[in-house]
Design an enzyme around this catalytic site. Structure first.
Site, short mmCIF file in Angstrom:
data_model
loop_
_atom_site.label_atom_id
_atom_site.label_comp_id
_atom_site.label_asym_id
_atom_site.label_seq_id
_atom_site.Cartn_x
_atom_site.Cartn_y
_atom_site.Cartn_z
N TYR A 49 0.89 -1.21 -0.09
CA TYR A 49 0.12 0.04 -0.03
C TYR A 49 0.86 1.27 -0.21
CZ TYR A 49 -2.86 3.82 1.27
OH TYR A 49 -3.96 4.91 1.46
N HIS A 79 -4.43 16.33 -3.98
CA HIS A 79 -4.72 16.33 -2.46
C HIS A 79 -4.28 17.68 -1.95
CE1 HIS A 79 -4.89 12.00 -2.53
NE2 HIS A 79 -5.06 11.90 -1.34
N ASN A 191 0.52 11.91 4.85
CA ASN A 191 0.06 11.24 6.10
C ASN A 191 0.56 11.79 7.34
OD1 ASN A 191 -0.79 7.86 5.58
ND2 ASN A 191 -2.38 9.50 5.36
N TYR A 276 -17.07 35.12 43.88
CA TYR A 276 -16.49 33.96 43.61
C TYR A 276 -15.54 34.64 42.46
CZ TYR A 276 -19.96 30.69 45.45
OH TYR A 276 -20.76 30.07 46.30
N ARG A 279 -12.76 35.30 44.88
CA ARG A 279 -12.36 34.46 45.94
C ARG A 279 -11.93 33.22 45.44
NH1 ARG A 279 -16.88 31.88 49.34
NH2 ARG A 279 -17.91 33.70 48.55
N PHE A 323 -2.49 7.97 11.98
CA PHE A 323 -2.56 9.33 11.40
C PHE A 323 -3.84 9.85 11.93
CE2 PHE A 323 -3.85 5.97 8.51
CZ PHE A 323 -5.35 5.98 8.70
N GLU A 408 -12.62 5.96 4.75
CA GLU A 408 -12.17 6.56 5.92
C GLU A 408 -13.61 6.99 7.01
OE1 GLU A 408 -9.94 9.29 3.88
OE2 GLU A 408 -8.69 7.60 3.16
#
Length: 501
Positions: A49, A79, A191, A276, A279, A323, A408
């Site tokens: 791959y 990409h 990646n 508050y 404090r 990834f 994915e």
């Protein structure tokens, strides 16, 4: 700086983001060993791959040996589809350095030329133009890293003095050679979690200074409102045992020591307990400190991690899912909570200061209320920013949209989780700036009494840029000047705790 893969510290990452370092790698043996394995796989016939197959849903498609280099080039071109404003130079420096460090650990199968290209670009000040939107934080930060890689190849764009320029021209000007990819190298470069991690790290580094300044603004408000220092007694915090709370209380005690204002109301003060927002500052800010430190640990680990796929081990290449940026997403979401709370309690202190029933100061911190409105609407601005932060603090990590034809099918949304932190920091910096102005005005009304030495030093530095305003005037420029001082870190509390310790 010697780049020791897997051993970057938060202090070194801060230097990298600021451009205060030059990087060099001394030991190339791990890189060379894994590169040899990928070269052998590319020359063989077995499907591997990312080496001789397609990507994602196309992983079962075999690619001919004479097309392997084209495969990597096509991957980067296809990409690089990000949109939006460019990543900042600080984020890009972190991306370049952490990608180089990850690849240099020797589990990615890239040649030393790839790592050296990243180091040379970093050292030369080359800033790829990388749009900040388009990653879902799984399968790596594909689009941002593709834009970075395309720029290194001379096909994309560079950021030069805030402007987009052809990367090839900028590479030539800096005497850098465009990168040429071999088998698997494009995949190894895109990646990974380096974009989301860099965004989150830069936010963490920015938040550290803002946090220290918010401690200072809280201490200044405490004195302006003539609050008690009793709630900061070390014994209170020791019996609870929360480390951040203990450290923060110590800062407030140090900031209060020696105040004439404090001494003036120790006797005859009818208010039994402060609100508050005064404090409980150690409890709130201490919890924020603990969250930030946990996020720092996660992000430093991630900055040193190997997060591409597949990975090259001694005698085999193994596909996995490093990834997936879920650790970064969770860390960023937790940082968002801390940033929002720092702003939220600061906004409450502003509201307290302008309310004479609580602060015992003139209404809206103006000498002639009614004719003058004072800090009335400055508080409204702080409230608007605090409310905006509440929406931005919604966790990004709980969302997921399947991509790549359902291959994915669960993603982290870490890149947005990290990116939105910067807007929240800007909002909180303005809230803290407004508090500083309001608290300084409150102290002005208590003259001739003096606050503590640390608070007086802050007051003096603020007044050098922002004059006292007992009567109405154009306040927006003062807020911007004060916010610039907050962002620059010049109004920080002394001895504020660090996120790295």
């Amino acid at each position: 700086m010697k780049l020791i893969p897997g051993q970057l510290t938060l202090a070194q990452l801060a230097d990298i983001a600021a451009g205060r370092a030059a990087l060099e790698l001394a030991d190339w043996s791990a890189v060379d060993r894994s590169a040899a394995m990928v070269a052998a796989a590319a020359a063989g016939d077995a499907p591997v791959y990312g080496v001789n197959t397609g990507f994602g849903k196309l992983a079962s498609t075999r690619i001919a040996k004479d097309q392997l280099a084209q495969l990597q080039l096509n991957l980067i071109r296809s990409h690089a589809v990000g949109v939006g404003a460019p990543m900042s130079p600080e984020v890009m420096r972190l991306m370049l350095a952490t990608k180089a460090g990850s690849l240099a650990r020797g589990f990615s199968g890239v040649r030393r030329e790839v790592v050296q290209s990243l180091l040379d670009a970093f050292n030369a000040g080359f800033i790829p133009y990388v749009p900040c939107q388009g990653s879902v934080g799984a399968s790596g930060d594909l689009a941002p890293l593709a834009h970075m890689t395309l720029a290194l190849m001379g096909e994309g764009e560079a950021l030069v003095d805030g402007k987009r320029m052809p990367a090839r021209d900028e590479l030539a000007r800096l005497e850098l050679q465009p990168l040429t990819l071999a088998a698997k190298e494009g995949l190894a470069l895109i990646n990974g979690t380096q974009a989301s991690t860099a965004l989150a790290l830069h936010a963490l580094l920015r938040f550290e200074g803002l946090f220290a300044t918010a401690l200072a603004s809280g201490a200044m408000t405490l004195d302006a409102a003539r609050g008690s220092d009793g709630p900061f007694d070390a014994r209170i915090h020791e019996v609870r045992g929360q480390p951040g709370q203990i450290e923060v209380a110590a800062v407030y005690r140090a900031m209060a020591t020696g105040s004439e204002i404090r001494q003036s109301h120790r006797e005859g003060d009818e208010r039994v307990q402060d609100p508050y927002c005064l404090r409980c500052q150690p409890q709130v800010m201490g919890a924020c400190l603990d969250q930030a430190r946990h996020a720092a640990q996660v992000l430093v680990r991630e900055a040193n991690a190997v997060t591409d796929n597949p990975l090259v081990f001694d005698d085999v290449m193994v596909s996995g899912g490093n990834f997936h940026a879920e650790p970064v997403a969770f860390a960023a979401d937790n940082l968002a909570l801390a940033i929002a709370e720092v702003g939220a309690i600061a906004e409450r202190r502003i509201a307290m200061l302008i309310d004479p029933g609580i602060s015992r100061l003139p209404p809206f911190l103006t000498a002639d209320a009614g004719l003058h409105s004072g800090f009335m609407i400055a508080h409204v601005t702080a409230a608007a920013l605090a409310s905006e932060n509440k929406s931005l603090a919604h966790p990004a990590s709980v969302d997921s949209l399947p991509t790549s034809a359902n291959q994915e099918d669960h993603v982290s949304m870490a890149t947005f989780a990290a990116r939105r932190l910067h807007a929240m920091i800007d909002n909180t910096a303005h809230i803290v700036a407004i508090e500083m102005l309001a608290a300084a005005q409150g102290i002005d009304f208590l003259r001739p009494l003096q606050s503590s030495a640390p608070v007086e030093a802050l007051h003096q530095r603020l007044r050098a840029d922002c004059a006292s305003s007992p009567a109405d005037h154009y306040l927006a420029p003062d807020i911007e000047r004060a916010a610039a001082l907050v962002q620059a870190g010049v109004l920080k509390a002394s001895h504020a705790p660090s996120f790295g310790g």
